[in-house]
Enzyme design. Structure first.
Site, PDB file in Angstrom:
ATOM      1  N   PRO A  75      52.144  41.388  41.315  1.00 19.12           N
ATOM      2  CA  PRO A  75      51.130  40.510  40.876  1.00 19.12           C
ATOM      3  C   PRO A  75      50.237  40.407  41.994  1.00 19.12           C
ATOM      4  CG  PRO A  75      53.355  39.594  40.453  1.00 19.12           C
ATOM      5  CD  PRO A  75      53.393  40.733  41.428  1.00 19.12           C
ATOM      6  N   CYS A  76      48.982  39.969  41.588  1.00 20.98           N
ATOM      7  CA  CYS A  76      47.784  39.863  42.517  1.00 20.98           C
ATOM      8  C   CYS A  76      47.716  38.375  42.782  1.00 20.98           C
ATOM      9  CB  CYS A  76      46.498  40.426  41.980  1.00 20.98           C
ATOM     10  SG  CYS A  76      45.058  40.114  43.247  1.00 20.98           S
ATOM     11  N   GLN A  77      48.488  37.640  43.323  1.00 20.35           N
ATOM     12  CA  GLN A  77      48.334  36.344  43.619  1.00 20.35           C
ATOM     13  C   GLN A  77      47.082  36.271  44.612  1.00 20.35           C
ATOM     14  OE1 GLN A  77      52.174  35.591  45.536  1.00 20.35           O
ATOM     15  NE2 GLN A  77      52.375  34.078  44.175  1.00 20.35           N
ATOM     16  N   ASN A 115      47.868  47.800  40.269  1.00 15.33           N
ATOM     17  CA  ASN A 115      47.231  46.168  40.270  1.00 15.33           C
ATOM     18  C   ASN A 115      46.228  46.312  39.267  1.00 15.33           C
ATOM     19  OD1 ASN A 115      46.513  43.635  40.885  1.00 15.33           O
ATOM     20  ND2 ASN A 115      47.909  43.726  42.273  1.00 15.33           N
TER      21      ASN A 115
END
Length: 434
Positions: A75-77, A115
């Protein structure tokens, strides 16, 4: 020769499927020594297909058998919180930090990270730059490509970034970034330029189940079909490529045309369509969807004698809202539609998302319906032997969150083919030390 790998943020195993197929085709055996996924229902689907239940929270994983390759659809936090607290470039507090931790501890030969396309431009490119710098600080050299699934035999407009890295070696790739057609209409236009029919790509019609395989549960209700008939009559095939949405023109059908909140007169429909088409014009300001117009502004593009009556009726039905300054705005209501987009069978699908997969539609033999979980799987390139979750709500969500399997397969195949001697050398060295 065997390649051991770990599968992080594994979802339902899409990256693993692509990786294993690529490696097997190139003569490598594969063994997964660890998989990790925090979502309970995704773990259930993973277990159905791989006969192993992934471990949960990646933060709790500390000891792993030695492995050669790391897979992660992480996940691209955003790094903004870490940046504010620690100075820009600190990845602590993000899930990417867990990838760093495991790469630093186990030093595998390589990795693949997947991503969303937004990672490329997030924070003006600084987020991706930080990721690459952190990987290079661990002595991994990095390459990446941005690819559209529609260029890999998957009839879906899905653009993603694929980051590959090798230990002390710059990964060579022959693949080049290509974001493909931006939507289904441009895709069809591009296909018209292909003179050789054999070059035609897979489209939505190629992944549909037969009428006999589609149960009644997926077909649109009689009530909804009745609403659609107000717009297209009995020719439901004319819905191909149409979106059901209240704040856009073009190939769109709106709630006031369907009579979702109450039937509208022809004048009322014409007014609402004119409002949608004109409200964003720069002469009315720079705002976008929240722009409200006065009666005087409205009359510049819709000057009907009965305008006051039209507005009063639409306010009463709930298609129009009015503020204290007597300014008017459409009331968006696309979440109420059984289907929010009818796919064009001669083109590609819009990007699948976890929130909307269950409301994508198709018209097959003049019957409007939702696409099935199996069709969602095919839109992501999953093989038909893949077992999806028995509860539709989780199956749709999981395919919306997943990767396109054939793209992963091609990225891995390209990486290994272009760096084959390196893989052979590193694996022989690694296993001679065990």
């Amino acid at each position: 020769m065997e390649i051991k790998f770990i599968d992080l943020f594994a979802g339902i195993g899409g990256i693993r499927l692509g990786f294993e197929k690529a490696m097997n085709n190139l003569g490598f055996k594969t063994k997964c020594v660890l998989s990790s996924e925090i979502d309970k229902y995704a773990r259930e689907t993973y277990e159905l297909n791989f006969n192993e239940k992934p471990q949960g929270d990646i933060h709790d994983i500390n000891e792993i058998d030695n492995f050669d390759f790391l897979l992660a659809g992480f996940p691209c936090q955003p790094f903004s919180y870490a940046g504010k607290q620690k100075g820009f470039g600190d990845t602590r507090g993000t899930l990417f930090f867990e990838i760093e931790r495991l790469l630093q501890k186990y030093r595998p030969t390589g990795f693949l990270l997947e991503n969303v396309r937004g990672l490329v431009s997030h924070d003006k490119g600084r987020t991706l730059k930080t990721i690459v710098e952190k990987l290079e600080a661990l002595n991994y050299q990095v390459n990446y490509v941005v690819l559209n699934s529609s260029n890999f035999g998957v009839p879906q407009n899905r653009v993603r970034i694929y980051i590959v890295g090798l230990l002390n070696r710059k990964p060579e790739l022959s693949l080049e970034s290509n974001m493909g057609a931006s939507d289904s209409h441009k895709y069809k236009q591009s296909q018209l330029t292909l003179f050789d029919e054999s070059d035609k790509s897979v489209t939505v019609k190629d992944i549909l189940e037969t009428d006999q395989d589609v149960i009644e549960n997926y077909k649109c209700s009689d009530k909804f079909k009745g609403m659609l008939s107000k717009v297209v009559g009995d020719n439901f095939d004319s819905l191909h490529g149409y979106r059901l949405i209240d704040y856009r023109g073009g190939n769109s059908i709106h709630s006031w045309e369907l009579g979702l909140k109450g039937d509208c007169t022809k004048d009322e429909i014409n007014f609402m369509n004119a409002l949608i088409a004109n409200r964003r014009k720069k002469i009315f300001g720079t705002q976008q969807d929240g722009k409200r117009l006065t009666i005087e502004q409205i009359r510049t593009f819709f000057d009907a004698e009965n305008l006051d009556d039209i507005i009063s009726s639409l306010l009463e039905k709930g298609y129009l809202s009015e503020d204290q300054e007597k300014k008017y705005n459409p009331v968006a209501g696309n979440m109420s539609f059984e289907v929010f987009k009818f796919l064009d069978p001669e083109s590609i699908s819009i990007t699948l998302t976890s929130a909307d997969c269950h409301r994508l539609g198709i018209v097959q033999n003049n019957i409007p319906r939702r696409i099935t979980p199996r069709e969602c799987a095919r839109l992501q390139g999953f093989p038909d032997y893949f077992i999806y979750h028995p509860a539709d709500q989780y199956a749709y969500k999981q395919f919306g969150n997943s990767v396109s399997v054939p793209v992963v397969e091609e990225v891995i195949s390209d990486l290994v083919r272009n760096n084959f001697s390196f893989f052979e050398e590193q694996l022989n060295i690694q296993y001679s030390e065990i």
